[in-house]
Write an enzyme that holds these catalytic residues in place. Structure first.
Site, mmCIF file in Angstrom:
data_model
loop_
_atom_site.group_PDB
_atom_site.id
_atom_site.type_symbol
_atom_site.label_atom_id
_atom_site.label_comp_id
_atom_site.label_asym_id
_atom_site.label_seq_id
_atom_site.Cartn_x
_atom_site.Cartn_y
_atom_site.Cartn_z
ATOM 1 N N TYR A 75 4.899 -139.433 -27.092
ATOM 2 C CA TYR A 75 4.232 -138.063 -26.972
ATOM 3 C C TYR A 75 3.586 -137.824 -25.739
ATOM 4 O O TYR A 75 3.601 -136.679 -25.167
ATOM 5 C CB TYR A 75 3.501 -137.875 -28.343
ATOM 6 C CG TYR A 75 2.752 -136.577 -28.661
ATOM 7 C CD1 TYR A 75 3.638 -135.568 -28.924
ATOM 8 C CD2 TYR A 75 1.433 -136.365 -28.424
ATOM 9 C CE1 TYR A 75 2.880 -134.270 -29.438
ATOM 10 C CE2 TYR A 75 0.850 -135.190 -28.749
ATOM 11 C CZ TYR A 75 1.393 -134.169 -29.264
ATOM 12 O OH TYR A 75 0.907 -132.962 -29.364
ATOM 13 N N LYS A 124 3.958 -134.854 -22.970
ATOM 14 C CA LYS A 124 2.961 -133.857 -22.664
ATOM 15 C C LYS A 124 2.308 -133.931 -21.365
ATOM 16 O O LYS A 124 2.050 -132.812 -20.768
ATOM 17 C CB LYS A 124 2.037 -133.920 -23.846
ATOM 18 C CG LYS A 124 2.437 -133.707 -25.255
ATOM 19 C CD LYS A 124 2.722 -132.305 -25.335
ATOM 20 C CE LYS A 124 3.202 -131.831 -26.486
ATOM 21 N NZ LYS A 124 3.510 -130.349 -27.053
HETATM 22 P P1 NAP Z 1 3.677 -128.247 -36.449
HETATM 23 O O1 NAP Z 1 2.743 -127.506 -37.567
HETATM 24 O O2 NAP Z 1 4.506 -129.483 -36.915
HETATM 25 O O3 NAP Z 1 4.481 -127.126 -36.059
HETATM 26 C C1 NAP Z 1 5.519 -127.406 -35.056
HETATM 27 C C2 NAP Z 1 6.673 -126.502 -35.031
HETATM 28 O O4 NAP Z 1 7.610 -126.820 -34.016
HETATM 29 C C3 NAP Z 1 7.365 -125.868 -35.990
HETATM 30 O O5 NAP Z 1 7.500 -124.454 -36.165
HETATM 31 C C4 NAP Z 1 8.812 -126.702 -36.029
HETATM 32 O O6 NAP Z 1 9.932 -125.605 -36.421
HETATM 33 C C5 NAP Z 1 8.988 -126.542 -34.257
HETATM 34 N N1 NAP Z 1 9.912 -127.553 -34.005
HETATM 35 C C6 NAP Z 1 9.810 -128.773 -33.839
HETATM 36 N N2 NAP Z 1 10.936 -129.157 -33.357
HETATM 37 C C7 NAP Z 1 11.843 -128.097 -33.032
HETATM 38 C C8 NAP Z 1 13.143 -127.887 -32.168
HETATM 39 N N3 NAP Z 1 13.896 -128.788 -31.900
HETATM 40 N N4 NAP Z 1 13.398 -126.620 -32.053
HETATM 41 C C9 NAP Z 1 12.648 -125.619 -32.168
HETATM 42 N N5 NAP Z 1 11.385 -125.657 -32.938
HETATM 43 C C10 NAP Z 1 11.211 -127.049 -33.403
HETATM 44 O O7 NAP Z 1 2.767 -128.368 -35.047
HETATM 45 P P2 NAP Z 1 1.566 -127.746 -34.606
HETATM 46 O O8 NAP Z 1 0.546 -128.800 -34.671
HETATM 47 O O9 NAP Z 1 1.579 -126.702 -34.743
HETATM 48 O O10 NAP Z 1 1.967 -128.050 -32.960
HETATM 49 C C11 NAP Z 1 2.358 -126.865 -32.017
HETATM 50 C C12 NAP Z 1 2.487 -127.335 -30.761
HETATM 51 O O11 NAP Z 1 1.127 -128.047 -30.164
HETATM 52 C C13 NAP Z 1 3.200 -128.802 -30.452
HETATM 53 O O12 NAP Z 1 3.795 -128.683 -29.149
HETATM 54 C C14 NAP Z 1 2.242 -129.930 -30.569
HETATM 55 O O13 NAP Z 1 2.505 -130.954 -29.682
HETATM 56 C C15 NAP Z 1 1.040 -129.049 -29.691
HETATM 57 N N6 NAP Z 1 -0.256 -129.742 -30.110
HETATM 58 C C16 NAP Z 1 -0.708 -129.613 -31.432
HETATM 59 C C17 NAP Z 1 -1.858 -130.165 -31.701
HETATM 60 C C18 NAP Z 1 -2.636 -130.450 -32.828
HETATM 61 O O14 NAP Z 1 -3.366 -131.109 -33.186
HETATM 62 N N7 NAP Z 1 -1.998 -129.802 -34.091
HETATM 63 C C19 NAP Z 1 -2.683 -130.870 -30.648
HETATM 64 C C20 NAP Z 1 -2.419 -130.758 -29.289
HETATM 65 C C21 NAP Z 1 -1.251 -130.150 -29.089
HETATM 66 P P3 NAP Z 1 10.670 -126.148 -37.594
HETATM 67 O O15 NAP Z 1 9.674 -126.458 -38.819
HETATM 68 O O16 NAP Z 1 11.223 -125.064 -38.073
HETATM 69 O O17 NAP Z 1 11.616 -127.126 -37.238
#
Ligand code: NAP
Length: 247
Positions: free
Chosen positions: A155, A159
């Site tokens: 990861y 990133k």
């Molecule tokens: P999440 O709730 O797990 O949501 C992830 C989203 O990505 C879902 O809508 C999923 O869609 C989509 N996705 C995954 N694989 C995909 C693919 N191959 N093609 C299209 N869509 C895909 O995660 P989140 O926490 O909202 O994270 C969103 C972003 O923020 C990510 O890039 C994550 O790395 C980043 N981030 C999150 C955090 C945190 O603490 N949450 C911190 C830093 C960065 P489906 O379910 O429809 O497959």
């Protein structure tokens, strides 16, 4: 805030941070394309909620790691709207493991979704944005891409890769009036962080100056600013948003 463009694609917008971004950008009056891959029910529900609030949106299923699917989706978007003004590369996954246990396919699948997904969408969006002489791209990186984390080498690599990618694109496309920035969130309450147990959450919040995890809407506010004309001189930046975890 004012927006020069009208059409935005948010990848991975079926839930979590992406869904909050879609809601906020629809409230700003933009035409929002909600991408999802597997969570159709959630994407449908979000589509309905935004429309009920007079927002303009549609859902589009494709896998960001599949170049052909991305290319087809963009072709459909351009056919319908004639433009793609904004792209938010938000889709992301984790597959945590210690390096000695991590299998090549665990490394691969995270890189394919997070980094190749960002590459695929940006490459195709750039083609259209260059023609229209305008565009803004936001890549969602992570605090893990800046500082690393035990058990998250895959990861972190994806990133961190997004950060170098963002800076390179900003240099390459700045003369075409296209801005590219990255956002590096800290720990945000979504499905991705749901598995953290109470002890881990307490350990983390103790280290966060604001003593709480972030909300998806915290990220959405920053996205809506970076897309706006008020941010028109900001490009190639990595903006941390972590409640003071990194100080
Ligand atoms: P999440 O709730 O797990 O949501 C992830 C989203 O990505 C879902 O809508 C999923 O869609 C989509 N996705 C995954 N694989 C995909 C693919 N191959 N093609 C299209 N869509 C895909 O995660 P989140 O926490 O909202 O994270 C969103 C972003 O923020 C990510 O890039 C994550 O790395 C980043 N981030 C999150 C955090 C945190 O603490 N949450 C911190 C830093 C960065 P489906 O379910 O429809 O497959």
């Amino acid at each position: 805030m004012s927006y020069k463009g009208d059409v935005v694609l948010v990848t991975g917008a079926s839930k979590g941070i992406g869904a909050a971004i879609a809601i906020e950008l629809a409230e700003k009056g933009l035409n929002v394309i909600i991408n999802y891959n597997t969570s159709q029910e959630q994407a449908d529900a979000l589509n309905e909620t935004i429309r009920k609030n007079q927002g303009k949106c549609e859902i589009k299923k494709f896998d960001v790691s599949n170049y052909e699917e991305v290319e087809n989706a963009f072709a459909q978007i351009i056919e319908k709207y004639k433009t793609i003004d904004y792209l938010v590369n938000n889709a992301g996954i984790v597959s945590d493991n210690l390096i000695i246990k991590m299998k090549a396919d665990e490394f691969d699948k995270v890189l394919k979704t997070n980094l190749y997904g960002t590459f695929n969408c940006s490459k195709i969006a750039a083609k259209y944005m260059i023609k229209q002489k305008f565009g803004v791209i936001i890549n969602i990186s992570s605090i893990i891409g800046l500082f690393g984390n035990a058990g998250q080498a895959n990861y972190a690599a994806s990133k961190a890769g997004i950060i170098g990618f963002t800076k390179s694109l900003a240099k390459e496309l700045g003369s075409r009036n296209i801005r590219i920035n990255a956002i590096a969130p800290g720990f945000i309450e979504t499905d991705m962080t749901e598995d953290l147990n109470i002890i881990q959450k307490k350990f983390l919040t103790d280290k966060i100056a604001l003593k709480r995890l972030g909300k998806s809407s915290d990220i959405a506010h920053l996205v809506s600013f970076l897309l706006s004309e008020e941010a028109s001189y900001i490009t190639g930046e990595v903006i941390s948003i972590n409640g003071g975890l990194s100080i």
